[in-house]
Design a protein around this motif. Structure first.
Motif, PDB file in Angstrom:
ATOM      1  N   MET A 122       0.833  -1.204   0.000  1.00 24.57           N
ATOM      2  CA  MET A 122       0.000   0.000   0.000  1.00 24.57           C
ATOM      3  C   MET A 122       0.867   1.253   0.000  1.00 24.57           C
ATOM      4  N   GLU A 123       1.978   1.219   0.720  1.00 27.83           N
ATOM      5  CA  GLU A 123       2.893   2.362   0.731  1.00 27.83           C
ATOM      6  C   GLU A 123       3.464   2.622  -0.662  1.00 27.83           C
ATOM      7  N   ALA A 124       3.886   1.556  -1.336  1.00 24.94           N
ATOM      8  CA  ALA A 124       4.461   1.725  -2.671  1.00 24.94           C
ATOM      9  C   ALA A 124       3.431   2.274  -3.649  1.00 24.94           C
ATOM     10  N   MET A 125       2.200   1.792  -3.544  1.00 27.28           N
ATOM     11  CA  MET A 125       1.163   2.279  -4.461  1.00 27.28           C
ATOM     12  C   MET A 125       0.799   3.730  -4.176  1.00 27.28           C
ATOM     13  N   ALA A 126       0.784   4.113  -2.910  1.00 29.80           N
ATOM     14  CA  ALA A 126       0.480   5.510  -2.570  1.00 29.80           C
ATOM     15  C   ALA A 126       1.476   6.460  -3.211  1.00 29.80           C
ATOM     16  N   VAL A 127       2.749   6.078  -3.198  1.00 31.15           N
ATOM     17  CA  VAL A 127       3.766   6.898  -3.859  1.00 31.15           C
ATOM     18  C   VAL A 127       3.589   6.835  -5.377  1.00 31.15           C
ATOM     19  N   GLY A 128       3.334   5.634  -5.916  1.00 27.45           N
ATOM     20  CA  GLY A 128       3.215   5.468  -7.361  1.00 27.45           C
ATOM     21  C   GLY A 128       2.068   6.249  -7.967  1.00 27.45           C
ATOM     22  N   LEU A 129       0.936   6.326  -7.282  1.00 29.77           N
ATOM     23  CA  LEU A 129      -0.189   7.103  -7.803  1.00 29.77           C
ATOM     24  C   LEU A 129       0.188   8.566  -8.008  1.00 29.77           C
ATOM     25  N   ARG A 130       0.952   9.098  -7.080  1.00 31.95           N
ATOM     26  CA  ARG A 130       1.367  10.503  -7.209  1.00 31.95           C
ATOM     27  C   ARG A 130       2.384  10.664  -8.332  1.00 31.95           C
ATOM     28  N   GLU A 131       3.319   9.710  -8.461  1.00 33.12           N
ATOM     29  CA  GLU A 131       4.307   9.793  -9.532  1.00 33.12           C
ATOM     30  C   GLU A 131       3.663   9.689 -10.908  1.00 33.12           C
ATOM     31  N   ALA A 132       2.570   8.929 -11.023  1.00 35.44           N
ATOM     32  CA  ALA A 132       1.954   8.663 -12.328  1.00 35.44           C
ATOM     33  C   ALA A 132       1.416   9.918 -12.996  1.00 35.44           C
ATOM     34  N   VAL A 133       1.068  10.938 -12.212  1.00 38.14           N
ATOM     35  CA  VAL A 133       0.476  12.147 -12.800  1.00 38.14           C
ATOM     36  C   VAL A 133       1.451  13.322 -12.838  1.00 38.14           C
ATOM     37  N   GLU A 134       2.674  13.100 -12.390  1.00 40.82           N
ATOM     38  CA  GLU A 134       3.639  14.193 -12.345  1.00 40.82           C
ATOM     39  C   GLU A 134       4.620  14.097 -13.514  1.00 40.82           C
ATOM     40  N   PRO A 135       4.863  15.242 -14.216  1.00 43.70           N
ATOM     41  CA  PRO A 135       5.848  15.210 -15.295  1.00 43.70           C
ATOM     42  C   PRO A 135       7.237  14.970 -14.726  1.00 43.70           C
ATOM     43  N   PRO A 136       8.100  14.342 -15.532  1.00 41.05           N
ATOM     44  CA  PRO A 136       7.906  14.021 -16.949  1.00 41.05           C
ATOM     45  C   PRO A 136       7.381  12.609 -17.200  1.00 41.05           C
TER      46      PRO A 136
ATOM     47  N   PRO B 216       4.324  10.892 -17.372  1.00 37.30           N
ATOM     48  CA  PRO B 216       3.303  10.527 -18.365  1.00 37.30           C
ATOM     49  C   PRO B 216       3.710  10.841 -19.800  1.00 37.30           C
ATOM     50  N   GLU B 217       4.438  11.950 -19.991  1.00 44.50           N
ATOM     51  CA  GLU B 217       4.893  12.283 -21.337  1.00 44.50           C
ATOM     52  C   GLU B 217       5.877  11.231 -21.846  1.00 44.50           C
ATOM     53  N   ALA B 218       6.830  10.857 -21.008  1.00 41.28           N
ATOM     54  CA  ALA B 218       7.837   9.880 -21.413  1.00 41.28           C
ATOM     55  C   ALA B 218       7.216   8.518 -21.684  1.00 41.28           C
ATOM     56  N   ARG B 219       6.201   8.173 -20.910  1.00 43.58           N
ATOM     57  CA  ARG B 219       5.530   6.883 -21.096  1.00 43.58           C
ATOM     58  C   ARG B 219       4.903   6.789 -22.486  1.00 43.58           C
ATOM     59  N   LEU B 220       4.120   7.795 -22.870  1.00 41.13           N
ATOM     60  CA  LEU B 220       3.482   7.762 -24.187  1.00 41.13           C
ATOM     61  C   LEU B 220       4.508   7.860 -25.304  1.00 41.13           C
ATOM     62  N   ASP B 221       5.559   8.638 -25.098  1.00 39.48           N
ATOM     63  CA  ASP B 221       6.577   8.790 -26.131  1.00 39.48           C
ATOM     64  C   ASP B 221       7.300   7.469 -26.394  1.00 39.48           C
ATOM     65  N   GLN B 222       7.586   6.703 -25.341  1.00 40.53           N
ATOM     66  CA  GLN B 222       8.272   5.426 -25.554  1.00 40.53           C
ATOM     67  C   GLN B 222       7.389   4.450 -26.319  1.00 40.53           C
ATOM     68  N   VAL B 223       6.113   4.382 -25.967  1.00 42.61           N
ATOM     69  CA  VAL B 223       5.214   3.477 -26.666  1.00 42.61           C
ATOM     70  C   VAL B 223       5.076   3.885 -28.137  1.00 42.61           C
ATOM     71  N   ALA B 224       4.978   5.185 -28.402  1.00 47.07           N
ATOM     72  CA  ALA B 224       4.877   5.661 -29.785  1.00 47.07           C
ATOM     73  C   ALA B 224       6.143   5.326 -30.571  1.00 47.07           C
ATOM     74  N   ALA B 225       7.307   5.504 -29.957  1.00 43.73           N
ATOM     75  CA  ALA B 225       8.566   5.180 -30.630  1.00 43.73           C
ATOM     76  C   ALA B 225       8.654   3.688 -30.929  1.00 43.73           C
ATOM     77  N   PHE B 226       8.158   2.864 -30.028  1.00 45.02           N
ATOM     78  CA  PHE B 226       8.125   1.420 -30.248  1.00 45.02           C
ATOM     79  C   PHE B 226       7.225   1.092 -31.444  1.00 45.02           C
ATOM     80  N   GLY B 227       6.090   1.758 -31.537  1.00 43.02           N
ATOM     81  CA  GLY B 227       5.204   1.554 -32.690  1.00 43.02           C
ATOM     82  C   GLY B 227       5.888   1.906 -33.992  1.00 43.02           C
ATOM     83  N   ASP B 228       6.658   2.980 -33.980  1.00 37.97           N
ATOM     84  CA  ASP B 228       7.380   3.378 -35.191  1.00 37.97           C
ATOM     85  C   ASP B 228       8.427   2.332 -35.570  1.00 37.97           C
ATOM     86  N   LEU B 229       9.123   1.778 -34.592  1.00 35.78           N
ATOM     87  CA  LEU B 229      10.115   0.738 -34.876  1.00 35.78           C
ATOM     88  C   LEU B 229       9.468  -0.472 -35.549  1.00 35.78           C
ATOM     89  N   LEU B 230       8.329  -0.884 -35.037  1.00 32.39           N
ATOM     90  CA  LEU B 230       7.640  -2.047 -35.596  1.00 32.39           C
ATOM     91  C   LEU B 230       7.092  -1.744 -36.988  1.00 32.39           C
TER      92      LEU B 230
END
Length: 454
Positions: free
Chosen positions: A302-316, A318-332
């Motif tokens: 529960m402690e780890a998730m409490a920290v993770g929820l806050r990290e998930a909405v803080e830059p950078p 979310p931006e980096a997450r979508l960018d990596q997935v998009a770059a992976f799509g381009d590679l494929l």
């Protein structure tokens, strides 16, 4: 650009081709039956497979393992209220536990549950409760080549047709899944969320958001929905979730944790406790999950998730997450593989039906591609077509889900190389047939065994 550095490493190795061939046969050509030590790049799921941060690892050390009144639950409860806006939390061991707790309070025999698209466990829970899960995807959601910024949206036209047939009194729950995993991880707009909330209120149904990838969805909204230009991911997430009566959440996704989840309920009017959804969910949680201040999780989780929820909405992040997935799509795509476009938030989806026109639909082109990617590169992924969703009208998609903060570009290039090798010899590839399967069709892809078609 990667915005973090590794603080811990795990050795991995690519098994020999002979070993990979043997593993496939031993596993019944089902990737779920393959041991992790025999996998080189594991893209089976993004659920609980990511890398936790330094602050999350530090938080583990202050876990309060008290059965009742755990301080760690208090920190999780506070994080859910701060980040998501929901004060009433029922902790669960993972997302499907949250589904069992919440939908068990809302769905009964003969009920109809509407969803922009049910995922496998959601569909199975509704069916197990005697309900009928009905998907309401928008036009183009199941077309890998259709354009659209929000192909994950909920179709109100389809929902109204269903209500007209079933009767509003038989539709107790309307669910919106963000992002829409069964529609290739496509996002849902805030405008559509408002419309669905109004629709649910109009038929006196409980409006539930499946929020396990809520931050990725908010980042898509920030980039694509004009109303929210200039807003932060944290602000958008709170806004979008505010329209729901309740949430189900797998903390193994955007709790950035390895285990855990919760159901959450909005503020409710005063009344008899037995009539309030939160109180009913707490009691069901005690029966199936555990006491309301741990609910199937250790305090440290529960402690780890409490920290993770806050990290998930803080830059950078979310931006980096979508960018990596998009770059992976381009590679494929650059490797010649048929990629579902636009690329979603947590995974790249490949159209196995297009890749293998010589494999008949009843020989599972998607599961065939799963087999071939493992054969060529020790890459594990999952089919989300006719094998996972028997009887459903959907494309033969294969999902390559990226664990969060885990793989580097070199790993993704290896996957693209394996895909290119499959493409080079696709004319010689033959499909699969089922040898054995479990009695619950919605869950057969987890344990069924197959064999190559002669």
């Amino acid at each position: 650009m990667r915005n973090y550095r590794a603080a811990m490493v795990e050795p991995i190795s690519l098994p020999s081709r002979e070993r990979r061939e043997a593993v496939l046969e031993e596993a019944g050509y089902n990737a779920f039956n393959v041991a992790s030590e025999d996998v080189y790049v594991d893209l089976l799921t993004d659920s609980g497979t990511g890398t936790m941060s330094r602050d999350q690892w530090a938080a583990l050390m202050r876990g309060d393992e008290s059965y009742a009144g755990s301080r760690s639950f208090g920190r999780l409860e506070e994080a859910v209220a701060d980040v998501m806006g929901f004060p009433n939390v029922v902790p669960c061991h993972q997302g499907r536990g949250a589904e069992n707790v919440l939908y068990g309070c809302l769905v009964g025999e003969g009920d109809v549950v509407l969803n922009n698209a049910h995922f496998d466990t959601t569909r199975a829970h509704v069916a197990n409760l005697g309900g009928d899960p009905v998907d309401c995807p928008v036009e183009g959601a199941r077309d890998p080549n259709a354009p659209g910024d929000f192909k994950g949206n909920f179709s109100l036209d389809r929902a109204r047709e269903t209500v007209a047939e079933a009767g509003a009194e038989n539709v107790p729950v309307v669910v919106l899944t963000i992002t829409n995993n069964s529609a290739a991880g496509q996002p849902v707009s805030v405008a559509n969320t408002r419309e669905v909330a109004d629709f649910a209120r109009g038929i006196d149904a409980t409006f539930v958001i499946d929020a396990c990838r809520f931050a990725e969805n908010a980042e898509f909204v920030r980039r694509r929905e004009a109303e929210f230009t200039g807003d932060t991911v944290a602000e958008i997430a709170r806004e979008q979730l505010s329209y729901a009566d309740a949430l189900v959440m797998s903390g193994k996704k955007e709790g950035l944790a390895n285990v855990g989840g919760f159901a959450a309920v909005a503020e409710e009017p005063e009344g008899e406790a037995a009539d309030r959804l939160f109180e009913r969910a707490k009691q069901r949680g005690i029966l199936y999950e555990g006491f309301p201040t741990y609910g199937g999780m250790a305090g440290r989780d529960m402690e780890a998730m409490a920290v993770g929820l806050r990290e998930a909405v803080e830059p950078p992040y979310p931006e980096a997450r979508l960018d990596q997935v998009a770059a992976f799509g381009d590679l494929l795509a650059d490797a010649g593989l048929p990629v579902y476009r636009p690329v979603g938030g947590h995974a790249v989806y490949l159209d196995a039906g297009e890749l293998f026109p010589n494999v008949a639909p009843d020989e599972f082109p998607g599961q065939t591609l799963v087999r071939e990617l493992y054969r060529e590169g020790g890459v594990r992924c999952v089919e989300l077509g006719s094998f996972a969703f028997p009887g459903a009208d959907r494309p033969e998609l294969v999902r390559l889900a990226l664990p969060r903060r885990t793989y580097a570009r070199e790993h993704l290039e290896h996957v693209a190389d394996a895909g290119a090798a499959v493409l080079d010899r696709r004319e010689a590839v033959r499909g699969l047939e089922i040898v054995s399967e479990p009695p619950v069709p919605e869950l057969r892809h987890f344990s069924a065994e197959l064999r190559p078609v002669e």
